[in-house]
Design an enzyme around this catalytic site. Sequence first.
Site, mmCIF file in Angstrom:
data_model
loop_
_atom_site.group_PDB
_atom_site.id
_atom_site.type_symbol
_atom_site.label_atom_id
_atom_site.label_comp_id
_atom_site.label_asym_id
_atom_site.label_seq_id
_atom_site.Cartn_x
_atom_site.Cartn_y
_atom_site.Cartn_z
ATOM 1 N N GLU A 14 2.233 43.344 53.538
ATOM 2 C CA GLU A 14 1.792 42.076 53.514
ATOM 3 C C GLU A 14 0.334 42.086 54.263
ATOM 4 O OE1 GLU A 14 1.033 37.938 53.159
ATOM 5 O OE2 GLU A 14 2.377 39.103 52.053
ATOM 6 N N CYS A 61 0.963 33.736 58.181
ATOM 7 C CA CYS A 61 1.509 34.773 57.598
ATOM 8 C C CYS A 61 2.253 34.054 56.365
ATOM 9 C CB CYS A 61 2.688 35.793 58.256
ATOM 10 S SG CYS A 61 3.299 36.978 57.234
ATOM 11 N N CYS A 64 6.605 35.621 57.210
ATOM 12 C CA CYS A 64 7.338 35.346 58.169
ATOM 13 C C CYS A 64 6.652 34.339 58.962
ATOM 14 C CB CYS A 64 7.178 36.605 59.321
ATOM 15 S SG CYS A 64 7.927 38.023 58.918
ATOM 16 N N HIS A 68 6.510 32.484 63.713
ATOM 17 C CA HIS A 68 5.201 31.784 64.015
ATOM 18 C C HIS A 68 5.561 30.368 64.666
ATOM 19 C CE1 HIS A 68 2.660 35.226 63.737
ATOM 20 N NE2 HIS A 68 2.988 35.316 62.551
ATOM 21 N N ARG A 484 9.264 42.461 63.064
ATOM 22 C CA ARG A 484 8.317 43.540 63.163
ATOM 23 C C ARG A 484 8.189 43.760 64.754
ATOM 24 N NH1 ARG A 484 7.527 40.797 58.478
ATOM 25 N NH2 ARG A 484 7.272 42.232 56.575
ATOM 26 N N SER A 507 2.098 43.231 64.433
ATOM 27 C CA SER A 507 1.254 44.423 63.825
ATOM 28 C C SER A 507 -0.057 44.499 64.639
ATOM 29 C CB SER A 507 1.137 43.807 62.495
ATOM 30 O OG SER A 507 2.196 44.157 61.645
ATOM 31 N N CYS A 552 2.784 44.058 58.715
ATOM 32 C CA CYS A 552 2.468 42.812 58.416
ATOM 33 C C CYS A 552 0.936 42.531 58.845
ATOM 34 C CB CYS A 552 3.493 41.811 58.687
ATOM 35 S SG CYS A 552 3.300 40.091 57.708
ATOM 36 N N CYS A 555 -0.286 38.899 59.162
ATOM 37 C CA CYS A 555 -0.263 38.112 60.753
ATOM 38 C C CYS A 555 -1.217 38.403 61.602
ATOM 39 C CB CYS A 555 1.177 38.819 61.205
ATOM 40 S SG CYS A 555 2.468 38.106 60.578
#
Length: 573
Positions: A14, A61, A64, A68, A484, A507, A552, A555
Amino acid sequence: MSERIVVDPITRIEGHLRIEAQMDGDKIGQAYSSGTMVRGIETILKGRDPRDAWAYVQRICGVCTLVHGMASIRAVEDALNYEIPKNAQLIRNLMIGAQYIHDHVMHFYHLHALDWVDVVSALSADPKATSELAQSLSSWSKSSPGYFADMKKKLKGFVDGGQLGIFSKAYWGHPAYKLPPEANLMAVAHYLEALTWQRDVAKLHAIFGGKNPHPNFLVGGVASPIDLNSDSAINAKKLSQVQDIINQMRQFVDQVYLPDTLAVASFYKDWFKRGEGLGNFMCYGDLPATSMNDPSGFLFPAGVILNRDLSTVHEVDVHDASQIQEYVKHSWYDYEEGKEKGLHPYDGETTLNYTGPKPPYKQLDVEQAYSWLKSPRWKNHAMEVGPLARVLLLYAKGHEPTKELAGFALKKLDLPIEALFSTLGRTAARTLESKILADGMQGWYDDLIANIKAGDSKTFNNKLWDPSTWPSECQGAGYMEAPRGALGHWIVIKDTKIKNYQAVVPSTWNAGPRDTEGKAGAYEAALQDNHQLHDPKQPLEILRTIHSFDPCIACAVHLSDEEGEEMVRVKVT
């Protein structure tokens, strides 16, 4: 000058990530991770009502969204010292657990498995032998010769029609693929089954949050009242659906995901010796038995492991300005006091300053800024976050289910505990924690049902909902363990509005560039760890290690062109 390999974008993730690998012969000497989009949500939030922040930050994102929103409401609750009802905490745990299991299964089959599974090779598989293999691994019902014959026929139709679709643009036939055709066919079948499975299990978020993605949240509790006799609340029928979803999750993890991970790993044992990198691991802790104010009851313990030393766990304090800081020496941002200094998120700044080359470009100037990601550090150490960090913390803390599961997997593969410090160790850890979470979800569900039967249906505390009850200025950190890794949202509230907001996402910890001292981030260090490329034009080895982190980048960063369209780059060699 040695060759530099560029992979842009890294596929099946992503967001947009570029990897540049400076070769030293046939091995990677130095690696550089560049996020090629920029995120501005923090700027958008300034001046807004803190109770609404969760709705904005979920747009960080497209995958996910839940994590958040959860971190945001926790940040506000931390700032206000806002307690939530027990039922709300259990529902939040169930939603987080479902996010994990959904995300991990999707990652393994749809984002990472094709680094190990050769789809085209499956066309030469014997369906009867595939059935025998599948039945030797588990009692999963879809394992008959006829089922795999039909699956092979379907796959052949894709190939003959030139419609590989989701299976296109890969390095099929690469000599690094080692699975026999029957294992490949079994994995492709489970890939397709997981597509249907994930659609069904995602309904848990819709039951408790109204919709998925972007479920509804509420500072002070959850946005899902409990009334067993109401069609517009959490009733007996919906609770029964939740139980069915938990059963479905546990069955797929036990009978498909876990056996497939062990089966694939058994053919790639050399990858238990590659791709660790840093040797430093961090976990904020999450999934409380009582409340976020009682870390002793977290399922995932908080802590830091340095230099692989499982005998010592260092404490983490997300409020301590000397512990967590973000650097921008090699990032396309400016700080008011200069790029050399690190800032704690409470004092964080989001001032964009792109100084990189004008696209399209051949390679980055890695001596200067080269990423839209910042470089987070814990006490000046680069850290890896994610499933491997969590499993290692559980193991180090003596969590018996983790020790038993890890022992089972390692014995099955005939590997020592040190094998976890690797690319495939990271992938295996994700599977092991899925098993732990699937079992844990049943416990949270049982506790929720017991509370309701005892007459407790409260899901919201309105005590501090009115801003007139708030202090004139306060700050808080909302942290959690996203699938993650360690996710933190920091908020500063002044006169009931958001004065500053900063999100440091998993990330960013893992994919961030070098810091002021030149220390590599987790992706960069992992690629510099025993990575030999068979064919620089088909860098499958790079994909394997980067995908093992489940990147990801959405994010971490976003970027649009002058017309407002999202920018996309192609692979360059």
